[in-house]
Write a protein that holds these residues in place. Structure first.
Motif, short mmCIF file in Angstrom:
data_model
loop_
_atom_site.label_atom_id
_atom_site.label_comp_id
_atom_site.label_asym_id
_atom_site.label_seq_id
_atom_site.Cartn_x
_atom_site.Cartn_y
_atom_site.Cartn_z
N SER A 1 11.81 66.35 -49.48
CA SER A 1 11.04 65.48 -50.38
C SER A 1 9.92 66.31 -51.00
CB SER A 1 10.45 64.31 -49.59
OG SER A 1 9.51 64.81 -48.66
N THR B 1 3.47 66.54 -55.43
CA THR B 1 4.77 66.85 -56.02
C THR B 1 4.85 68.31 -56.46
OG1 THR B 1 3.95 66.00 -58.12
CG2 THR B 1 5.25 64.48 -56.79
N SER C 1 10.16 60.98 -52.99
CA SER C 1 11.49 61.16 -53.58
C SER C 1 12.01 62.57 -53.30
CB SER C 1 11.47 60.87 -55.08
OG SER C 1 10.63 61.78 -55.74
N ASP D 1 -4.71 57.81 -54.69
CA ASP D 1 -3.27 57.87 -54.44
C ASP D 1 -2.74 58.96 -55.37
OD1 ASP D 1 -0.65 57.57 -54.01
OD2 ASP D 1 -0.49 55.53 -54.81
N ASP E 1 7.39 59.71 -57.34
CA ASP E 1 7.09 59.25 -55.99
C ASP E 1 7.14 60.47 -55.07
OD1 ASP E 1 7.17 58.27 -53.43
OD2 ASP E 1 8.89 56.93 -53.75
N GLU E 2 6.08 60.70 -54.31
CA GLU E 2 6.08 61.92 -53.49
C GLU E 2 7.14 61.89 -52.39
OE1 GLU E 2 2.22 62.38 -51.68
OE2 GLU E 2 2.54 60.71 -50.29
N GLU F 1 5.22 61.19 -63.54
CA GLU F 1 4.63 60.85 -62.24
C GLU F 1 5.81 60.51 -61.31
OE1 GLU F 1 1.22 61.79 -62.20
OE2 GLU F 1 1.25 60.43 -60.49
N PRO G 1 0.10 61.67 -55.79
CA PRO G 1 1.37 62.12 -55.23
C PRO G 1 1.45 63.64 -55.12
CG PRO G 1 1.71 60.65 -57.11
CD PRO G 1 0.26 60.99 -57.09
#
Ligand code: ADP
Length: 579
Positions: free
Chosen positions: A237, A11, A217, A7, A214-215, A212, A9
Protein backbone atom coordinates in the motif's frame (compact mmCIF):
# COMPACT_ATOMS: atom_id res chain seq x y z
CA UNK A 1 -10.70 12.72 22.08
CA UNK A 2 -9.24 12.59 18.61
CA UNK A 3 -6.01 14.28 17.66
CA UNK A 4 -6.24 17.40 15.56
CA UNK A 5 -3.50 16.66 13.07
CA UNK A 6 -4.22 16.84 9.36
CA UNK A 7 -5.52 13.93 7.39
CA UNK A 8 -2.53 13.85 5.03
CA UNK A 9 -2.36 10.68 2.96
CA UNK A 10 1.10 9.13 2.86
CA UNK A 11 1.49 8.37 -0.83
CA UNK A 12 4.33 7.59 -3.21
CA UNK A 13 3.63 10.65 -5.38
CA UNK A 14 4.62 12.89 -2.47
CA UNK A 15 8.08 11.33 -2.46
CA UNK A 16 8.88 12.21 -6.06
CA UNK A 17 7.36 15.67 -5.70
CA UNK A 18 9.69 16.34 -2.81
CA UNK A 19 12.70 15.04 -4.74
CA UNK A 20 11.93 17.58 -7.45
CA UNK A 21 11.38 20.51 -5.10
CA UNK A 22 14.23 19.90 -2.70
CA UNK A 23 16.85 17.90 -4.58
CA UNK A 24 16.23 18.86 -8.21
CA UNK A 25 19.90 18.79 -9.21
CA UNK A 26 20.74 15.41 -7.70
CA UNK A 27 21.92 12.86 -10.23
CA UNK A 28 20.55 9.50 -11.24
CA UNK A 29 23.12 7.47 -13.14
CA UNK A 30 22.20 4.33 -15.08
CA UNK A 31 24.03 1.75 -17.06
CA UNK A 32 21.78 1.04 -20.01
CA UNK A 33 21.38 -2.54 -21.22
CA UNK A 34 23.94 -1.86 -23.98
CA UNK A 35 26.51 -0.86 -21.35
CA UNK A 36 26.35 2.88 -22.09
CA UNK A 37 26.11 5.24 -19.17
CA UNK A 38 23.18 7.61 -18.81
CA UNK A 39 22.86 10.41 -16.31
CA UNK A 40 20.23 12.97 -15.52
CA UNK A 41 18.83 14.81 -12.51
CA UNK A 42 15.88 14.42 -10.19
CA UNK A 43 14.28 17.34 -12.07
CA UNK A 44 14.46 15.27 -15.26
CA UNK A 45 13.20 12.21 -13.43
CA UNK A 46 10.27 14.21 -12.12
CA UNK A 47 9.31 15.76 -15.46
CA UNK A 48 9.48 12.40 -17.17
CA UNK A 49 7.44 10.83 -14.35
CA UNK A 50 4.73 13.43 -14.96
CA UNK A 51 4.73 12.68 -18.69
CA UNK A 52 4.68 8.97 -18.02
CA UNK A 53 1.65 9.34 -15.76
CA UNK A 54 -0.10 10.96 -18.72
CA UNK A 55 1.11 8.19 -21.03
CA UNK A 56 -0.47 5.63 -18.72
CA UNK A 57 -3.72 7.57 -18.71
CA UNK A 58 -3.68 7.70 -22.50
CA UNK A 59 -3.19 3.95 -22.59
CA UNK A 60 -6.41 3.72 -20.63
CA UNK A 61 -4.83 2.54 -17.38
CA UNK A 62 -7.34 3.02 -14.59
CA UNK A 63 -6.63 3.51 -10.88
CA UNK A 64 -6.08 0.13 -9.26
CA UNK A 65 -5.09 -1.58 -12.52
CA UNK A 66 -1.82 -3.48 -12.60
CA UNK A 67 1.02 -2.40 -14.85
CA UNK A 68 3.86 -4.89 -15.21
CA UNK A 69 7.54 -4.04 -15.57
CA UNK A 70 9.90 -6.59 -17.08
CA UNK A 71 13.12 -4.67 -16.79
CA UNK A 72 16.65 -4.30 -15.52
CA UNK A 73 17.74 -1.59 -13.09
CA UNK A 74 17.86 1.77 -14.85
CA UNK A 75 16.24 5.20 -14.95
CA UNK A 76 13.25 4.27 -17.09
CA UNK A 77 12.35 1.55 -14.61
CA UNK A 78 12.67 4.20 -11.90
CA UNK A 79 10.30 6.50 -13.80
CA UNK A 80 7.75 3.68 -13.82
CA UNK A 81 8.36 3.10 -10.10
CA UNK A 82 7.01 6.60 -9.49
CA UNK A 83 4.60 7.20 -12.38
CA UNK A 84 2.46 4.08 -11.99
CA UNK A 85 1.53 4.52 -8.30
CA UNK A 86 1.39 8.32 -8.55
CA UNK A 87 -1.50 8.11 -11.03
CA UNK A 88 -3.24 5.49 -8.89
CA UNK A 89 -2.30 2.28 -10.68
CA UNK A 90 -0.27 -0.60 -9.24
CA UNK A 91 3.29 -1.44 -10.26
CA UNK A 92 3.79 -5.16 -10.70
CA UNK A 93 7.52 -5.80 -10.90
CA UNK A 94 8.00 -9.06 -12.82
CA UNK A 95 10.99 -11.18 -11.95
CA UNK A 96 12.85 -11.49 -15.24
CA UNK A 97 14.38 -14.82 -14.23
CA UNK A 98 11.22 -16.75 -13.44
CA UNK A 99 10.50 -19.98 -15.24
CA UNK A 100 8.16 -19.28 -18.18
CA UNK A 101 5.15 -21.00 -16.62
CA UNK A 102 5.56 -19.05 -13.40
CA UNK A 103 5.91 -15.80 -15.31
CA UNK A 104 2.70 -16.46 -17.22
CA UNK A 105 1.03 -17.47 -13.97
CA UNK A 106 1.86 -14.23 -12.14
CA UNK A 107 0.91 -11.94 -15.04
CA UNK A 108 -2.46 -13.69 -15.32
CA UNK A 109 -2.97 -13.90 -11.59
CA UNK A 110 -2.30 -10.20 -11.10
CA UNK A 111 -4.25 -9.44 -14.32
CA UNK A 112 -1.64 -7.05 -15.66
CA UNK A 113 -3.20 -4.69 -18.22
CA UNK A 114 0.01 -3.26 -19.68
CA UNK A 115 3.59 -4.55 -19.56
CA UNK A 116 6.71 -2.44 -20.07
CA UNK A 117 9.58 -4.57 -21.30
CA UNK A 118 13.26 -3.90 -21.97
CA UNK A 119 14.14 -4.64 -25.60
CA UNK A 120 16.88 -7.00 -24.44
CA UNK A 121 14.27 -9.04 -22.54
CA UNK A 122 11.75 -9.38 -25.37
CA UNK A 123 12.47 -13.07 -26.09
CA UNK A 124 11.59 -14.16 -22.54
CA UNK A 125 8.27 -12.35 -22.68
CA UNK A 126 7.51 -13.42 -26.26
CA UNK A 127 7.90 -17.03 -25.14
CA UNK A 128 4.95 -16.75 -22.76
CA UNK A 129 2.86 -14.16 -24.64
CA UNK A 130 0.34 -16.70 -26.02
CA UNK A 131 -0.52 -17.67 -22.44
CA UNK A 132 -1.13 -14.10 -21.24
CA UNK A 133 -4.85 -13.44 -20.88
CA UNK A 134 -5.17 -9.89 -19.61
CA UNK A 135 -2.46 -7.79 -21.25
CA UNK A 136 -3.89 -5.30 -23.74
CA UNK A 137 -0.72 -3.34 -24.48
CA UNK A 138 3.02 -4.01 -24.48
CA UNK A 139 5.46 -1.11 -24.37
CA UNK A 140 9.02 -1.78 -25.42
CA UNK A 141 11.82 0.17 -23.81
CA UNK A 142 14.73 0.73 -26.18
CA UNK A 143 17.72 3.02 -25.90
CA UNK A 144 16.59 5.33 -28.66
CA UNK A 145 16.26 8.93 -27.64
CA UNK A 146 19.05 8.68 -25.10
CA UNK A 147 21.97 9.63 -27.35
CA UNK A 148 22.22 13.19 -26.17
CA UNK A 149 22.43 12.22 -22.59
CA UNK A 150 24.68 9.21 -22.47
CA UNK A 151 28.30 8.43 -22.12
CA UNK A 152 29.98 5.63 -23.91
CA UNK A 153 30.86 3.88 -20.68
CA UNK A 154 34.61 4.30 -21.13
CA UNK A 155 36.63 5.06 -18.04
CA UNK A 156 37.61 8.50 -19.24
CA UNK A 157 33.97 9.40 -19.70
CA UNK A 158 34.29 10.73 -23.21
CA UNK A 159 30.54 11.00 -23.48
CA UNK A 160 28.91 14.39 -23.17
CA UNK A 161 27.18 13.83 -19.85
CA UNK A 162 26.92 16.46 -17.18
CA UNK A 163 29.42 14.82 -14.89
CA UNK A 164 32.03 17.59 -15.03
CA UNK A 165 29.66 20.33 -14.14
CA UNK A 166 29.09 18.83 -10.70
CA UNK A 167 32.76 18.76 -9.84
CA UNK A 168 33.25 22.49 -9.58
CA UNK A 169 30.23 22.76 -7.37
CA UNK A 170 27.90 23.94 -10.12
CA UNK A 171 24.61 22.15 -10.51
CA UNK A 172 24.51 19.84 -13.52
CA UNK A 173 22.86 21.36 -16.56
CA UNK A 174 19.21 20.63 -17.05
CA UNK A 175 19.15 17.77 -19.50
CA UNK A 176 15.53 17.51 -20.57
CA UNK A 177 14.03 17.17 -23.08
CA UNK A 178 16.75 15.40 -25.01
CA UNK A 179 15.59 12.07 -23.67
CA UNK A 180 12.14 12.41 -25.15
CA UNK A 181 13.05 11.68 -28.73
CA UNK A 182 10.77 9.00 -30.14
CA UNK A 183 12.21 5.69 -31.27
CA UNK A 184 13.09 5.67 -34.92
CA UNK A 185 12.37 1.97 -35.28
CA UNK A 186 10.97 -0.60 -32.92
CA UNK A 187 12.71 -3.93 -32.51
CA UNK A 188 11.23 -6.93 -34.26
CA UNK A 189 8.83 -8.65 -31.91
CA UNK A 190 5.87 -10.97 -31.88
CA UNK A 191 4.35 -9.05 -28.95
CA UNK A 192 1.21 -7.25 -30.00
CA UNK A 193 -0.01 -4.58 -29.75
CA UNK A 194 3.35 -2.95 -29.18
CA UNK A 195 4.33 0.69 -28.68
CA UNK A 196 7.66 2.40 -28.10
CA UNK A 197 8.26 3.97 -24.70
CA UNK A 198 9.89 7.12 -26.05
CA UNK A 199 7.35 7.55 -28.83
CA UNK A 200 4.63 7.58 -26.19
CA UNK A 201 6.66 9.96 -24.03
CA UNK A 202 7.28 12.36 -26.91
CA UNK A 203 3.54 12.68 -27.49
CA UNK A 204 2.57 12.99 -23.84
CA UNK A 205 1.51 16.25 -22.31
CA UNK A 206 3.28 17.70 -19.30
CA UNK A 207 0.28 18.61 -17.17
CA UNK A 208 1.05 17.78 -13.57
CA UNK A 209 -1.86 15.78 -12.26
CA UNK A 210 -1.21 14.01 -8.97
CA UNK A 211 -4.60 12.76 -7.77
CA UNK A 212 -5.34 12.59 -4.03
CA UNK A 213 -5.19 8.88 -3.30
CA UNK A 214 -6.28 6.80 -0.37
CA UNK A 215 -3.10 5.93 1.49
CA UNK A 216 -4.40 2.41 2.06
CA UNK A 217 -4.81 1.81 -1.66
CA UNK A 218 -2.40 -0.52 -3.48
CA UNK A 219 0.71 0.95 -5.08
CA UNK A 220 2.77 -2.12 -5.96
CA UNK A 221 2.89 -5.88 -6.21
CA UNK A 222 5.66 -8.40 -6.02
CA UNK A 223 5.37 -12.19 -6.09
CA UNK A 224 7.63 -14.23 -3.84
CA UNK A 225 9.84 -16.62 -5.72
CA UNK A 226 7.72 -19.57 -4.67
CA UNK A 227 10.13 -22.22 -3.50
CA UNK A 228 7.10 -24.49 -3.39
CA UNK A 229 3.85 -24.21 -5.32
CA UNK A 230 2.84 -21.12 -7.24
CA UNK A 231 4.39 -17.75 -6.46
CA UNK A 232 2.33 -15.72 -4.00
CA UNK A 233 1.43 -12.08 -4.55
CA UNK A 234 2.31 -9.43 -1.98
CA UNK A 235 0.37 -6.19 -2.42
CA UNK A 236 2.02 -3.04 -1.04
CA UNK A 237 0.00 0.00 0.00
CA UNK A 238 1.06 3.63 -0.39
CA UNK A 239 1.00 4.00 3.37
CA UNK A 240 3.08 0.89 3.95
CA UNK A 241 5.71 1.99 1.43
CA UNK A 242 5.82 5.54 2.81
CA UNK A 243 6.20 4.41 6.41
CA UNK A 244 8.74 1.79 5.39
CA UNK A 245 10.74 4.47 3.57
CA UNK A 246 10.76 6.73 6.62
CA UNK A 247 11.89 3.83 8.74
CA UNK A 248 14.57 2.73 6.26
CA UNK A 249 16.03 6.23 6.46
CA UNK A 250 16.59 6.06 10.21
CA UNK A 251 20.25 6.22 11.23
CA UNK A 252 20.37 2.73 12.64
CA UNK A 253 18.43 1.20 9.76
CA UNK A 254 19.72 1.83 6.21
CA UNK A 255 20.26 5.39 7.32
CA UNK A 256 21.69 6.89 4.16
CA UNK A 257 21.20 10.59 3.45
CA UNK A 258 21.81 13.37 0.96
CA UNK A 259 25.58 13.06 1.05
CA UNK A 260 25.67 9.45 -0.04
CA UNK A 261 25.92 7.93 -3.50
CA UNK A 262 23.89 4.75 -3.41
CA UNK A 263 24.10 1.71 -5.67
CA UNK A 264 21.33 -0.86 -5.18
CA UNK A 265 22.71 -4.04 -6.70
CA UNK A 266 19.52 -5.78 -5.65
CA UNK A 267 17.21 -5.95 -8.68
CA UNK A 268 14.33 -3.51 -8.96
CA UNK A 269 12.06 -6.48 -9.70
CA UNK A 270 12.74 -7.85 -6.23
CA UNK A 271 11.11 -6.46 -3.07
CA UNK A 272 11.17 -2.76 -4.03
CA UNK A 273 14.94 -2.89 -4.55
CA UNK A 274 15.05 -2.89 -0.75
CA UNK A 275 13.43 0.55 -0.69
CA UNK A 276 16.37 2.37 -2.27
CA UNK A 277 14.46 4.12 -5.10
CA UNK A 278 11.98 5.58 -2.60
CA UNK A 279 14.46 6.45 0.12
CA UNK A 280 17.00 7.99 -2.26
CA UNK A 281 14.31 10.27 -3.68
CA UNK A 282 13.06 11.17 -0.21
CA UNK A 283 16.47 12.11 1.19
CA UNK A 284 18.13 13.32 -2.01
CA UNK A 285 20.92 10.77 -2.36
CA UNK A 286 22.63 10.38 -5.72
CA UNK A 287 21.75 6.97 -7.10
CA UNK A 288 23.50 4.63 -9.48
CA UNK A 289 21.65 1.81 -11.26
CA UNK A 290 23.87 -0.92 -12.64
CA UNK A 291 21.74 -2.19 -15.52
CA UNK A 292 22.03 -5.81 -16.43
CA UNK A 293 25.67 -6.57 -15.76
CA UNK A 294 26.35 -7.14 -12.07
CA UNK A 295 29.58 -9.06 -12.53
CA UNK A 296 32.51 -7.80 -10.45
CA UNK A 297 34.18 -6.69 -13.70
CA UNK A 298 31.32 -4.24 -14.20
CA UNK A 299 30.48 -3.35 -10.60
CA UNK A 300 33.94 -2.56 -9.27
CA UNK A 301 34.82 0.10 -11.89
CA UNK A 302 31.32 1.57 -11.57
CA UNK A 303 31.70 1.88 -7.79
CA UNK A 304 35.07 3.58 -8.24
CA UNK A 305 34.07 5.93 -11.10
CA UNK A 306 30.82 7.16 -9.59
CA UNK A 307 32.15 7.49 -6.06
CA UNK A 308 29.59 5.05 -4.69
CA UNK A 309 29.58 5.27 -0.89
CA UNK A 310 26.71 2.95 -0.03
CA UNK A 311 25.60 -0.27 -1.65
CA UNK A 312 23.18 -3.14 -1.07
CA UNK A 313 22.93 -6.71 -2.36
CA UNK A 314 22.89 -10.44 -1.70
CA UNK A 315 25.98 -12.30 -0.40
CA UNK A 316 26.72 -14.09 -3.70
CA UNK A 317 27.38 -10.74 -5.40
CA UNK A 318 29.75 -9.58 -2.66
CA UNK A 319 31.52 -12.92 -2.58
CA UNK A 320 32.27 -12.58 -6.30
CA UNK A 321 33.45 -8.98 -5.78
CA UNK A 322 35.74 -10.11 -2.97
CA UNK A 323 37.37 -12.77 -5.15
CA UNK A 324 37.84 -10.19 -7.90
CA UNK A 325 39.45 -7.65 -5.57
CA UNK A 326 41.82 -10.23 -4.18
CA UNK A 327 42.89 -11.22 -7.67
CA UNK A 328 43.03 -7.82 -9.35
CA UNK A 329 44.07 -5.72 -6.37
CA UNK A 330 42.78 -2.24 -5.53
CA UNK A 331 39.86 -1.30 -3.34
CA UNK A 332 36.35 -0.01 -3.68
CA UNK A 333 37.04 3.72 -3.87
CA UNK A 334 34.83 5.73 -1.55
CA UNK A 335 32.57 2.85 -0.60
CA UNK A 336 32.04 2.75 3.13
CA UNK A 337 28.79 0.87 3.77
CA UNK A 338 27.57 -2.42 2.40
CA UNK A 339 24.14 -3.74 3.39
CA UNK A 340 23.95 -7.46 2.83
CA UNK A 341 20.86 -9.63 3.15
CA UNK A 342 18.55 -11.98 1.32
CA UNK A 343 20.48 -14.93 2.64
CA UNK A 344 23.03 -15.49 5.34
CA UNK A 345 26.35 -13.67 4.88
CA UNK A 346 29.25 -15.95 5.83
CA UNK A 347 31.36 -14.61 8.72
CA UNK A 348 34.51 -15.02 6.63
CA UNK A 349 33.12 -12.49 4.14
CA UNK A 350 32.06 -10.05 6.85
CA UNK A 351 35.53 -10.20 8.36
CA UNK A 352 37.27 -9.73 5.00
CA UNK A 353 35.32 -6.61 4.05
CA UNK A 354 35.60 -5.02 7.46
CA UNK A 355 39.23 -5.85 8.15
CA UNK A 356 40.82 -5.85 4.70
CA UNK A 357 38.79 -3.09 3.05
CA UNK A 358 37.57 -1.02 6.02
CA UNK A 359 33.96 -1.26 4.86
CA UNK A 360 31.11 -1.22 7.32
CA UNK A 361 29.51 -4.51 6.35
CA UNK A 362 26.00 -4.66 7.75
CA UNK A 363 23.89 -7.75 7.80
CA UNK A 364 20.14 -7.39 7.41
CA UNK A 365 17.17 -9.69 7.16
CA UNK A 366 13.97 -9.13 5.26
CA UNK A 367 11.34 -10.62 3.01
CA UNK A 368 9.18 -9.62 0.10
CA UNK A 369 6.33 -9.76 2.62
CA UNK A 370 7.97 -7.18 4.92
CA UNK A 371 8.52 -4.53 2.20
CA UNK A 372 11.34 -5.85 2.79
CA UNK A 373 13.35 -4.61 5.78
CA UNK A 374 12.82 -6.68 8.93
CA UNK A 375 16.02 -6.39 10.96
CA UNK A 376 19.31 -4.51 10.55
CA UNK A 377 22.51 -5.19 12.42
CA UNK A 378 24.40 -2.06 13.39
CA UNK A 379 26.52 -2.69 16.44
CA UNK A 380 25.29 -1.16 19.68
CA UNK A 381 27.53 1.28 21.52
CA UNK A 382 28.24 -1.08 24.37
CA UNK A 383 29.74 -3.55 21.88
CA UNK A 384 32.62 -1.15 21.23
CA UNK A 385 34.13 -2.58 24.41
CA UNK A 386 33.70 -6.19 23.43
CA UNK A 387 36.60 -8.34 22.28
CA UNK A 388 37.04 -8.52 18.49
CA UNK A 389 35.83 -12.14 18.48
CA UNK A 390 32.75 -11.28 20.47
CA UNK A 391 31.99 -8.36 18.15
CA UNK A 392 32.50 -10.51 15.07
CA UNK A 393 30.08 -13.08 16.48
CA UNK A 394 27.52 -10.29 16.94
CA UNK A 395 28.06 -9.05 13.39
CA UNK A 396 27.11 -12.39 11.88
CA UNK A 397 23.61 -12.00 13.31
CA UNK A 398 20.87 -10.11 11.48
CA UNK A 399 20.30 -7.39 14.06
CA UNK A 400 17.47 -5.74 15.87
CA UNK A 401 13.91 -5.45 14.58
CA UNK A 402 13.12 -2.38 12.51
CA UNK A 403 11.00 0.10 14.49
CA UNK A 404 7.91 -0.74 12.45
CA UNK A 405 8.36 -4.50 12.74
CA UNK A 406 7.13 -6.25 15.85
CA UNK A 407 8.62 -9.66 16.21
CA UNK A 408 8.07 -12.87 18.18
CA UNK A 409 9.99 -16.11 18.14
CA UNK A 410 7.83 -19.02 19.27
CA UNK A 411 8.22 -22.72 19.96
CA UNK A 412 5.89 -25.50 18.78
CA UNK A 413 3.39 -24.60 21.49
CA UNK A 414 3.32 -20.96 20.45
CA UNK A 415 5.29 -19.86 23.55
CA UNK A 416 8.02 -17.25 23.13
CA UNK A 417 11.49 -18.77 23.37
CA UNK A 418 13.88 -17.32 25.98
CA UNK A 419 16.15 -14.49 24.80
CA UNK A 420 19.31 -16.53 25.25
CA UNK A 421 20.70 -16.44 21.72
CA UNK A 422 20.43 -20.21 21.55
CA UNK A 423 16.81 -21.37 21.74
CA UNK A 424 15.38 -21.50 18.24
CA UNK A 425 11.77 -20.91 17.29
CA UNK A 426 9.62 -19.79 14.42
CA UNK A 427 9.88 -16.10 13.61
CA UNK A 428 6.55 -14.24 13.49
CA UNK A 429 6.18 -10.58 12.53
CA UNK A 430 3.56 -7.86 12.24
CA UNK A 431 3.58 -4.19 11.37
CA UNK A 432 2.25 -1.51 9.00
CA UNK A 433 4.51 -2.67 6.16
CA UNK A 434 4.00 -6.42 6.66
CA UNK A 435 1.63 -8.34 4.34
CA UNK A 436 -1.73 -9.13 5.94
CA UNK A 437 -2.64 -11.67 3.22
CA UNK A 438 -1.51 -12.84 -0.19
CA UNK A 439 -3.37 -11.55 -3.20
CA UNK A 440 -6.34 -13.66 -4.16
CA UNK A 441 -4.99 -16.74 -2.46
CA UNK A 442 -7.32 -18.54 -0.06
CA UNK A 443 -4.72 -21.25 0.64
CA UNK A 444 -2.33 -18.76 2.15
CA UNK A 445 -4.25 -18.36 5.41
CA UNK A 446 -1.93 -20.93 7.00
CA UNK A 447 0.87 -18.40 6.85
CA UNK A 448 -0.95 -16.09 9.22
CA UNK A 449 -1.81 -16.77 12.84
CA UNK A 450 -5.34 -16.30 14.08
CA UNK A 451 -4.29 -13.26 16.06
CA UNK A 452 -2.79 -11.51 13.06
CA UNK A 453 0.90 -12.38 12.86
CA UNK A 454 2.72 -13.39 9.69
CA UNK A 455 4.62 -16.69 9.90
CA UNK A 456 7.92 -16.03 8.17
CA UNK A 457 8.92 -19.69 7.82
CA UNK A 458 12.30 -18.74 9.24
CA UNK A 459 13.84 -20.27 12.32
CA UNK A 460 15.49 -17.70 14.57
CA UNK A 461 16.97 -16.99 17.97
CA UNK A 462 17.02 -13.76 19.95
CA UNK A 463 19.60 -12.77 22.55
CA UNK A 464 19.57 -10.56 25.65
CA UNK A 465 20.39 -7.54 23.45
CA UNK A 466 17.28 -8.21 21.31
CA UNK A 467 19.55 -9.24 18.45
CA UNK A 468 18.07 -11.80 16.12
CA UNK A 469 19.81 -14.59 14.28
CA UNK A 470 18.25 -16.56 11.45
CA UNK A 471 19.36 -20.14 11.90
CA UNK A 472 17.44 -21.62 9.00
CA UNK A 473 14.29 -21.77 6.98
CA UNK A 474 11.90 -24.25 8.54
CA UNK A 475 12.04 -26.37 5.41
CA UNK A 476 15.86 -26.34 5.23
CA UNK A 477 16.52 -27.55 8.78
CA UNK A 478 18.05 -31.00 8.97
CA UNK A 479 16.49 -33.36 11.48
CA UNK A 480 18.93 -36.08 12.42
CA UNK A 481 18.19 -38.69 15.08
CA UNK A 482 15.44 -36.45 16.44
CA UNK A 483 17.71 -33.41 16.81
CA UNK A 484 18.07 -30.36 14.60
CA UNK A 485 21.10 -29.30 12.60
CA UNK A 486 21.17 -25.76 11.22
CA UNK A 487 22.14 -25.86 7.56
CA UNK A 488 23.07 -22.17 7.64
CA UNK A 489 25.48 -22.57 10.55
CA UNK A 490 27.15 -25.50 8.87
CA UNK A 491 27.45 -23.63 5.56
CA UNK A 492 29.04 -20.66 7.27
CA UNK A 493 31.49 -22.88 9.11
CA UNK A 494 32.49 -24.66 5.90
CA UNK A 495 32.84 -21.35 4.05
CA UNK A 496 35.25 -20.23 6.76
CA UNK A 497 37.56 -23.19 5.94
CA UNK A 498 40.62 -22.43 3.90
CA UNK A 499 40.32 -23.24 0.21
CA UNK A 500 36.50 -23.06 0.15
CA UNK A 501 34.64 -20.59 -2.02
CA UNK A 502 31.02 -21.54 -1.36
CA UNK A 503 29.09 -24.26 0.42
CA UNK A 504 25.45 -25.29 0.66
CA UNK A 505 24.16 -27.93 3.06
CA UNK A 506 20.95 -29.91 2.51
CA UNK A 507 19.34 -32.95 4.09
CA UNK A 508 19.66 -36.43 2.61
CA UNK A 509 17.04 -38.97 3.70
CA UNK A 510 18.53 -41.64 5.93
CA UNK A 511 16.93 -44.87 7.14
CA UNK A 512 18.58 -44.85 10.54
CA UNK A 513 18.68 -41.14 11.41
CA UNK A 514 15.83 -39.75 9.24
CA UNK A 515 18.11 -37.16 7.69
CA UNK A 516 21.83 -36.54 7.38
CA UNK A 517 23.62 -33.36 6.21
CA UNK A 518 25.21 -33.31 2.77
CA UNK A 519 27.55 -30.44 1.96
CA UNK A 520 28.06 -29.31 -1.62
CA UNK A 521 31.34 -27.44 -1.66
CA UNK A 522 32.91 -25.23 -4.32
CA UNK A 523 36.70 -24.99 -3.96
CA UNK A 524 38.41 -21.61 -4.17
CA UNK A 525 40.04 -21.02 -7.54
CA UNK A 526 43.71 -21.99 -7.78
CA UNK A 527 43.57 -24.27 -4.73
CA UNK A 528 43.95 -28.01 -4.40
CA UNK A 529 40.27 -28.85 -4.37
CA UNK A 530 38.03 -29.90 -1.51
CA UNK A 531 39.52 -32.05 1.26
CA UNK A 532 36.62 -33.64 3.24
CA UNK A 533 38.87 -34.73 6.12
CA UNK A 534 40.09 -31.16 6.70
CA UNK A 535 36.58 -29.74 6.52
CA UNK A 536 35.32 -32.28 9.06
CA UNK A 537 38.25 -31.53 11.30
CA UNK A 538 37.57 -27.81 11.32
CA UNK A 539 33.81 -28.35 11.82
CA UNK A 540 34.42 -30.52 14.86
CA UNK A 541 35.29 -27.43 16.89
CA UNK A 542 31.76 -26.09 16.41
CA UNK A 543 29.54 -29.10 15.88
CA UNK A 544 28.78 -32.18 17.92
CA UNK A 545 30.07 -35.44 16.53
CA UNK A 546 26.62 -36.67 15.51
CA UNK A 547 26.04 -33.48 13.51
CA UNK A 548 29.14 -33.81 11.34
CA UNK A 549 28.65 -34.94 7.76
CA UNK A 550 30.32 -38.18 6.67
CA UNK A 551 33.35 -37.72 4.37
CA UNK A 552 31.40 -39.07 1.38
CA UNK A 553 28.67 -36.50 2.11
CA UNK A 554 31.09 -33.65 1.43
CA UNK A 555 30.82 -33.32 -2.31
CA UNK A 556 32.84 -31.05 -4.52
CA UNK A 557 30.93 -29.22 -7.25
CA UNK A 558 31.83 -26.45 -9.70
CA UNK A 559 29.17 -24.03 -8.59
CA UNK A 560 26.18 -23.86 -6.30
CA UNK A 561 22.96 -23.47 -8.31
CA UNK A 562 21.32 -20.12 -7.56
CA UNK A 563 17.68 -18.99 -7.53
CA UNK A 564 16.40 -16.16 -9.68
CA UNK A 565 17.42 -13.68 -7.01
CA UNK A 566 20.89 -15.10 -6.39
CA UNK A 567 20.26 -17.33 -3.36
CA UNK A 568 21.49 -20.91 -3.05
CA UNK A 569 18.89 -23.07 -4.75
CA UNK A 570 18.56 -25.93 -2.32
CA UNK A 571 15.62 -27.37 -4.23
CA UNK A 572 17.97 -28.17 -7.14
CA UNK A 573 20.56 -29.66 -4.80
CA UNK A 574 17.99 -31.90 -3.13
CA UNK A 575 16.82 -33.05 -6.54
CA UNK A 576 20.43 -33.93 -7.36
CA UNK A 577 20.55 -36.16 -4.29
CA UNK A 578 17.46 -38.00 -5.44
CA UNK A 579 18.64 -38.28 -9.02
P1 ADP B 1 12.48 -15.88 -1.69
O1 ADP B 1 13.86 -16.09 -1.14
O2 ADP B 1 11.51 -16.92 -1.27
O3 ADP B 1 12.48 -15.52 -3.10
P2 ADP B 1 12.45 -13.37 -0.31
O4 ADP B 1 13.43 -12.70 -1.15
O5 ADP B 1 11.30 -12.63 0.20
O6 ADP B 1 11.86 -14.59 -1.04
O7 ADP B 1 13.30 -14.04 0.82
C1 ADP B 1 13.04 -13.95 2.16
C2 ADP B 1 13.82 -15.00 2.88
O8 ADP B 1 15.22 -14.85 2.66
C3 ADP B 1 13.67 -14.94 4.36
O9 ADP B 1 12.48 -15.57 4.77
C4 ADP B 1 14.91 -15.68 4.84
O10 ADP B 1 14.73 -17.08 4.80
C5 ADP B 1 15.93 -15.32 3.80
N1 ADP B 1 16.82 -14.26 4.30
C6 ADP B 1 16.75 -12.95 4.05
N2 ADP B 1 17.76 -12.29 4.65
C7 ADP B 1 18.49 -13.21 5.31
C8 ADP B 1 19.68 -13.17 6.14
N3 ADP B 1 20.32 -12.04 6.36
N4 ADP B 1 20.12 -14.33 6.65
C9 ADP B 1 19.49 -15.49 6.40
N5 ADP B 1 18.39 -15.59 5.63
C10 ADP B 1 17.89 -14.48 5.10
Amino acid sequence: MRGLMMDYPLTVGKIIQRANRVFADKEVVSILPSGRKHRYTNADLYRRTVRLMNVLRRLGVKPGERVGTFMWNHHRHLELYFAIPSMGAVTHTLNIRLFPDQLAYIVNHAADAVIFVDASLLPALEAVAPQLKTVRQFVVVTEDGTEDNTEDGTEDGTGDGTEDSTEDGMPPEATLPETTLPETTLPETTLSPIAGFEALMADADETEDFPELDEFSACGMCYTSGTTGHPKGVVYSHRGIYIHTLMAGMTDMLGFGERETVLPVVPMFHANAWSVPFLAAMVGAKTVYAGQNVSPEALVPLIREEGVTFTLGVPTIWNAVLQYLRKEGGGLGELRTMIVGGSSAPPAMIRAYREEYGIEFIHAWGMTETSPLGTVNRLKKKMDHWTPEHRMAALTRVGIPAPIVELRIVDDQGQEVPPDGASPGELLVRGPAVASAYYNNPDSAVQFTEDGWFRTGDVATRDENAIVQITDRTKDLIKSGGEWISSVEMENAIMACEGVLEAAVVARPDLKYDERPVAFVVPAPGGKGVDPARIIESLSGQFAKWQLPAPEDIRQIDQIPKTSVGKFDKKVLRARLEG
